[in-house]
Enzyme design. Sequence first.
Site, short mmCIF file in Angstrom:
data_model
loop_
_atom_site.label_atom_id
_atom_site.label_comp_id
_atom_site.label_asym_id
_atom_site.label_seq_id
_atom_site.Cartn_x
_atom_site.Cartn_y
_atom_site.Cartn_z
N GLU A 75 86.45 -0.53 13.47
CA GLU A 75 85.67 0.69 13.21
C GLU A 75 84.17 0.41 13.28
OE1 GLU A 75 87.10 3.47 13.10
OE2 GLU A 75 89.19 2.90 12.74
N ALA A 112 92.05 -7.10 16.14
CA ALA A 112 93.34 -7.63 15.70
C ALA A 112 94.06 -8.40 16.79
CB ALA A 112 94.23 -6.48 15.21
N TYR A 225 106.87 6.61 19.45
CA TYR A 225 107.17 8.03 19.63
C TYR A 225 108.17 8.12 20.77
CZ TYR A 225 106.85 12.98 20.55
OH TYR A 225 107.17 14.29 20.73
N TYR A 235 105.19 10.83 28.28
CA TYR A 235 105.24 9.86 27.18
C TYR A 235 106.46 8.95 27.28
CZ TYR A 235 103.74 7.88 22.79
OH TYR A 235 103.27 7.00 21.85
P1 NAD Z 1 95.11 6.03 15.34
O1 NAD Z 1 94.23 6.11 16.51
O2 NAD Z 1 94.94 7.04 14.26
O3 NAD Z 1 94.99 4.58 14.62
C1 NAD Z 1 94.80 3.40 15.33
C2 NAD Z 1 94.41 2.27 14.38
O4 NAD Z 1 94.31 1.06 15.15
C3 NAD Z 1 93.07 2.45 13.68
O5 NAD Z 1 93.15 1.94 12.37
C4 NAD Z 1 92.12 1.56 14.51
O6 NAD Z 1 90.99 1.08 13.80
C5 NAD Z 1 93.08 0.42 14.84
N1 NAD Z 1 92.68 -0.39 16.00
C6 NAD Z 1 92.56 0.01 17.29
N2 NAD Z 1 92.21 -1.06 18.07
C7 NAD Z 1 92.11 -2.13 17.24
C8 NAD Z 1 91.80 -3.51 17.42
N3 NAD Z 1 91.52 -4.01 18.62
N4 NAD Z 1 91.78 -4.29 16.33
C9 NAD Z 1 92.05 -3.81 15.09
N5 NAD Z 1 92.38 -2.54 14.86
C10 NAD Z 1 92.41 -1.70 15.92
O7 NAD Z 1 96.60 6.02 15.91
P2 NAD Z 1 98.01 6.56 15.39
O8 NAD Z 1 98.31 7.81 16.12
O9 NAD Z 1 98.11 6.49 13.92
O10 NAD Z 1 98.96 5.46 16.05
C11 NAD Z 1 99.47 4.35 15.34
C12 NAD Z 1 100.83 4.00 15.90
O11 NAD Z 1 101.73 5.10 15.66
C13 NAD Z 1 100.84 3.77 17.43
O12 NAD Z 1 101.76 2.77 17.74
C14 NAD Z 1 101.32 5.11 17.96
O13 NAD Z 1 101.91 5.01 19.23
C15 NAD Z 1 102.36 5.45 16.89
N6 NAD Z 1 102.77 6.87 16.86
C16 NAD Z 1 101.85 7.88 16.90
C17 NAD Z 1 102.28 9.21 16.92
C18 NAD Z 1 101.30 10.34 16.97
O14 NAD Z 1 101.72 11.48 17.26
N7 NAD Z 1 100.04 10.12 16.67
C19 NAD Z 1 103.66 9.49 16.87
C20 NAD Z 1 104.57 8.44 16.79
C21 NAD Z 1 104.12 7.13 16.79
#
Ligand code: NAD
Length: 392
Positions: A75, A112, A225, A235
């Site tokens: 962030e 990460a 997802y 997707y």
């Molecule tokens: P998001 O964008 O809200 O969160 C992403 C997180 O990853 C944040 O905390 C960000 O700081 C961190 N991040 C990104 N790059 C990074 C790095 N290089 N080092 C450290 N931290 C890093 O995303 P989200 O939608 O909550 O997605 C999280 C997971 O859930 C993903 O695998 C996504 O595919 C899955 N998911 C999302 C949905 C949806 O509809 N949003 C549905 C099902 C599953």
Amino acid sequence: MVIKPKVRGFICTNAHPAGCAASVREQIEYVKSQGSIENGPKNVLVLGCSTGYGLASRITAAFGAGAKTLGVCFEKEPTERKTGTAGWYNTAAFHNEAKQAGLYYKTINGDAFSHQNKSEVIDIIKQDLGKIDLVIYSLASPRRTDPDSGEAYVSTLKPVGEQYTTKTFDTSKGIVHEITLEPANQDEIDNTVKVMGGEDWELWIKALKEADVLAEGVITSAYTYIGKELTWPIYGHATIGKAKEDLDRASESLNNNYSDLGLKAYVSSLKAVVTQASSAIPVMPLYISLMYQVMKDEGCHEGVIEQINGLFRNLLLTENPPVDEASRLRMDTVETNDDIQNKIKAIWPKVTTENFPELGDYAGYNQDFLKLFGFGFAQVDYEQDISPLADW
Ligand code: NAD
């Protein structure tokens, strides 16, 4: 400064500290209202802890189970003149709330995917926590640098196999229109798997195991997802879906490789919600708006915190939870059932720019989108001059 949303395309380029704090508090209140999680995890590592599903996981672990949480995120810190990212303010707010509740918290802001980040985390675990009993892998990133080769990979959001023409909603122009997405080539597919597949999840577990900081019976989950016909072409069966298939491979390999530790690795399938990651995917804003409308009408709408709270309590932390044919945990079954999907499919062909606000829940989508950045909370005075600075 007075902070008002600056929306550019599918992203809001600023964030409101008090609004993000309100959002974190709302999620905490929800989890607390569900009662405490008995025999929950004690020491939890959340990779991707600052927004979306990862933040909800951290909140559920801390305020549901009373766990100590160590988080990793990527962030931007605020300056006197520019706000930080929402994830920065969410983390600052989480720290405040955890401190007041007497809960341990620490967060590393860094990449990460790097070896350095993994060793920093391991040092903190050794120093403060001893061993970890739950590892949540919730990173969503458009790029990843391979920590060994130094090569940078970029993910692509494209169909696989053939061109795909569909409707989409352009959130910046406010119009519903047709788009044709060209299929990805093999390189683009491979690169997306490299960024969003299971390799880094496996590297994390390997590093944690080698450092002897995983507790006996540790549980780990990555999030996926799956969706249905309406979203498969962009997707589930697309480049990102290929990366998600690789998570299934990784979870199987983790379960095999660390059975001596009693490790349980799951891919958990969650419903579609508005997050920074999902709003960047073509078609998803339209699909989510229609799905929200249908699920709200049916009284079964859920957001990030309800999904994760349900996942932790009913599946992830239980003995022998029910799994699907690929051994995944499923929190998305209400969204993907035929009844809900058929209702969305019936609306889909009728949607135009003009009738979208009536047929879909674009208002709800937009409200959730702005809330991701701390805007639109009734309890926050957005006319007030506020410092953008916030320490962790
Ligand atoms: P998001 O964008 O809200 O969160 C992403 C997180 O990853 C944040 O905390 C960000 O700081 C961190 N991040 C990104 N790059 C990074 C790095 N290089 N080092 C450290 N931290 C890093 O995303 P989200 O939608 O909550 O997605 C999280 C997971 O859930 C993903 O695998 C996504 O595919 C899955 N998911 C999302 C949905 C949806 O509809 N949003 C549905 C099902 C599953």
